[in-house]
Scaffold this motif. Structure first.
Motif, PDB file in Angstrom:
ATOM      1  N   PRO A   1       0.840  -1.203   0.000  1.00 35.72           N
ATOM      2  CA  PRO A   1       0.000   0.000   0.000  1.00 35.72           C
ATOM      3  C   PRO A   1       0.878   1.257   0.000  1.00 35.72           C
ATOM      4  O   PRO A   1       1.902   1.310   0.661  1.00 35.72           O
ATOM      5  N   GLY A   2       0.469   2.235  -0.771  1.00 37.15           N
ATOM      6  CA  GLY A   2       1.202   3.496  -0.824  1.00 37.15           C
ATOM      7  C   GLY A   2       2.328   3.507  -1.842  1.00 37.15           C
ATOM      8  O   GLY A   2       2.918   4.552  -2.102  1.00 37.15           O
ATOM      9  N   MET A   3       2.643   2.356  -2.409  1.00 36.72           N
ATOM     10  CA  MET A   3       3.714   2.302  -3.401  1.00 36.72           C
ATOM     11  C   MET A   3       3.224   2.953  -4.696  1.00 36.72           C
ATOM     12  O   MET A   3       2.116   2.686  -5.137  1.00 36.72           O
ATOM     13  N   PRO A   4       4.037   3.807  -5.319  1.00 37.23           N
ATOM     14  CA  PRO A   4       3.609   4.478  -6.550  1.00 37.23           C
ATOM     15  C   PRO A   4       3.346   3.498  -7.689  1.00 37.23           C
ATOM     16  O   PRO A   4       3.956   2.433  -7.750  1.00 37.23           O
ATOM     17  N   ARG A   5       2.464   3.907  -8.583  1.00 36.23           N
ATOM     18  CA  ARG A   5       2.204   3.068  -9.744  1.00 36.23           C
ATOM     19  C   ARG A   5       3.383   3.209 -10.690  1.00 36.23           C
ATOM     20  O   ARG A   5       4.026   4.242 -10.773  1.00 36.23           O
ATOM     21  N   ARG A   6       3.688   2.127 -11.379  1.00 37.93           N
ATOM     22  CA  ARG A   6       4.846   2.082 -12.280  1.00 37.93           C
ATOM     23  C   ARG A   6       4.697   3.100 -13.405  1.00 37.93           C
ATOM     24  O   ARG A   6       3.582   3.451 -13.776  1.00 37.93           O
ATOM     25  N   PRO A   7       5.812   3.541 -13.968  1.00 39.16           N
ATOM     26  CA  PRO A   7       5.719   4.514 -15.063  1.00 39.16           C
ATOM     27  C   PRO A   7       5.185   3.853 -16.334  1.00 39.16           C
ATOM     28  O   PRO A   7       5.411   2.667 -16.567  1.00 39.16           O
ATOM     29  N   LEU A   8       4.483   4.639 -17.114  1.00 42.09           N
ATOM     30  CA  LEU A   8       3.949   4.149 -18.374  1.00 42.09           C
ATOM     31  C   LEU A   8       4.982   4.349 -19.481  1.00 42.09           C
ATOM     32  O   LEU A   8       5.752   5.304 -19.451  1.00 42.09           O
ATOM     33  N   SER A   9       4.951   3.470 -20.464  1.00 47.20           N
ATOM     34  CA  SER A   9       5.848   3.585 -21.607  1.00 47.20           C
ATOM     35  C   SER A   9       5.219   4.497 -22.657  1.00 47.20           C
ATOM     36  O   SER A   9       4.026   4.827 -22.583  1.00 47.20           O
ATOM     37  N   ALA A  10       6.009   4.870 -23.658  1.00 47.51           N
ATOM     38  CA  ALA A  10       5.489   5.672 -24.770  1.00 47.51           C
ATOM     39  C   ALA A  10       4.322   4.927 -25.425  1.00 47.51           C
ATOM     40  O   ALA A  10       3.294   5.530 -25.751  1.00 47.51           O
ATOM     41  N   TYR A  11       4.482   3.627 -25.599  1.00 45.26           N
ATOM     42  CA  TYR A  11       3.421   2.821 -26.213  1.00 45.26           C
ATOM     43  C   TYR A  11       2.147   2.862 -25.369  1.00 45.26           C
ATOM     44  O   TYR A  11       1.039   2.946 -25.907  1.00 45.26           O
ATOM     45  N   ASN A  12       2.285   2.815 -24.033  1.00 43.50           N
ATOM     46  CA  ASN A  12       1.111   2.866 -23.158  1.00 43.50           C
ATOM     47  C   ASN A  12       0.335   4.163 -23.353  1.00 43.50           C
ATOM     48  O   ASN A  12      -0.902   4.157 -23.381  1.00 43.50           O
TER      49      ASN A  12
ATOM     50  N   ARG B   1       8.150  11.427 -12.593  1.00 44.01           N
ATOM     51  CA  ARG B   1       7.137  11.346 -11.532  1.00 44.01           C
ATOM     52  C   ARG B   1       7.338  10.093 -10.697  1.00 44.01           C
ATOM     53  O   ARG B   1       7.359  10.134  -9.464  1.00 44.01           O
ATOM     54  N   TYR B   2       7.543   8.974 -11.373  1.00 44.30           N
ATOM     55  CA  TYR B   2       7.707   7.700 -10.676  1.00 44.30           C
ATOM     56  C   TYR B   2       8.935   7.723  -9.765  1.00 44.30           C
ATOM     57  O   TYR B   2       8.860   7.306  -8.602  1.00 44.30           O
ATOM     58  N   ARG B   3      10.045   8.214 -10.290  1.00 42.10           N
ATOM     59  CA  ARG B   3      11.275   8.251  -9.480  1.00 42.10           C
ATOM     60  C   ARG B   3      11.108   9.159  -8.260  1.00 42.10           C
ATOM     61  O   ARG B   3      11.553   8.815  -7.168  1.00 42.10           O
ATOM     62  N   ARG B   4      10.455  10.318  -8.448  1.00 41.20           N
ATOM     63  CA  ARG B   4      10.214  11.233  -7.331  1.00 41.20           C
ATOM     64  C   ARG B   4       9.325  10.550  -6.283  1.00 41.20           C
ATOM     65  O   ARG B   4       9.625  10.562  -5.085  1.00 41.20           O
ATOM     66  N   GLU B   5       8.232   9.920  -6.755  1.00 39.37           N
ATOM     67  CA  GLU B   5       7.318   9.254  -5.828  1.00 39.37           C
ATOM     68  C   GLU B   5       7.990   8.070  -5.137  1.00 39.37           C
ATOM     69  O   GLU B   5       7.721   7.806  -3.960  1.00 39.37           O
ATOM     70  N   MET B   6       8.862   7.356  -5.853  1.00 43.39           N
ATOM     71  CA  MET B   6       9.575   6.233  -5.233  1.00 43.39           C
ATOM     72  C   MET B   6      10.550   6.735  -4.172  1.00 43.39           C
ATOM     73  O   MET B   6      10.691   6.115  -3.114  1.00 43.39           O
ATOM     74  N   ASP B   7      11.231   7.852  -4.443  1.00 44.11           N
ATOM     75  CA  ASP B   7      12.126   8.436  -3.443  1.00 44.11           C
ATOM     76  C   ASP B   7      11.340   8.784  -2.178  1.00 44.11           C
ATOM     77  O   ASP B   7      11.777   8.477  -1.061  1.00 44.11           O
ATOM     78  N   GLU B   8      10.178   9.420  -2.368  1.00 42.33           N
ATOM     79  CA  GLU B   8       9.332   9.780  -1.220  1.00 42.33           C
ATOM     80  C   GLU B   8       8.847   8.523  -0.498  1.00 42.33           C
ATOM     81  O   GLU B   8       8.850   8.468   0.737  1.00 42.33           O
ATOM     82  N   TYR B   9       8.439   7.522  -1.247  1.00 44.89           N
ATOM     83  CA  TYR B   9       7.955   6.262  -0.674  1.00 44.89           C
ATOM     84  C   TYR B   9       9.062   5.583   0.123  1.00 44.89           C
ATOM     85  O   TYR B   9       8.854   5.166   1.268  1.00 44.89           O
ATOM     86  N   ASN B  10      10.256   5.496  -0.476  1.00 44.47           N
ATOM     87  CA  ASN B  10      11.379   4.847   0.213  1.00 44.47           C
ATOM     88  C   ASN B  10      11.776   5.597   1.471  1.00 44.47           C
ATOM     89  O   ASN B  10      12.143   4.977   2.478  1.00 44.47           O
TER      90      ASN B  10
END
Length: 111
Positions: free
Chosen positions: A6-17, A80-89
């Motif tokens: 819980p609280g873990m950020p959602r993974r980043p989307l690719s260009a294709y996504n 966004r993902y890296r920032r949120e992961m830093d905050e989460y960690n």
């Protein structure tokens, strides 16, 4: 695959996504209009597999210049993902430090 904590950020989307999401919206709008006009019915399962093939084909046909828009979106999502992961960690580390301090206070001292 296990559930993400819980609280873990959602993974980043690719260009294709990002491309798939944009094209999916257009395809569904076209389908809605076509079905309303003709009364045609098709299964969602058929639509999903056809949509996957169509989007894949269009992605392959997209020029590198046209893909830049989606790559830029993916790059921003990665930031966004890296920032949120830093905050989460940091939250997890803080929680672990607090738990460690509390458990060391609870342990009897030998003497």
């Amino acid at each position: 695959l296990g559930k993400k904590p819980p609280g873990m950020p959602r993974r980043p989307l690719s260009a294709y996504n990002f491309f798939f999401s944009e094209l999916r919206t257009k395809i569904l709008e076209e389908r809605r209009a076509r079905r309303a006009a003709s009364g045609e019915t098709d299964s969602d399962r058929d639509l999903f597999s056809a949509m996957g093939r169509l989007v894949g084909q269009r992605w392959k046909q997209l020029s590198p210049k046209d893909k830049e828009k989606y790559k830029a979106m993916a790059d921003q999502d990665l930031v966004r993902y890296r920032r949120e992961m830093d905050e989460y960690n940091e939250r997890i580390a803080k929680r672990n430090r607090q738990a460690s301090r509390q458990s060391s206070m609870m342990q009897p001292h030998s003497g």
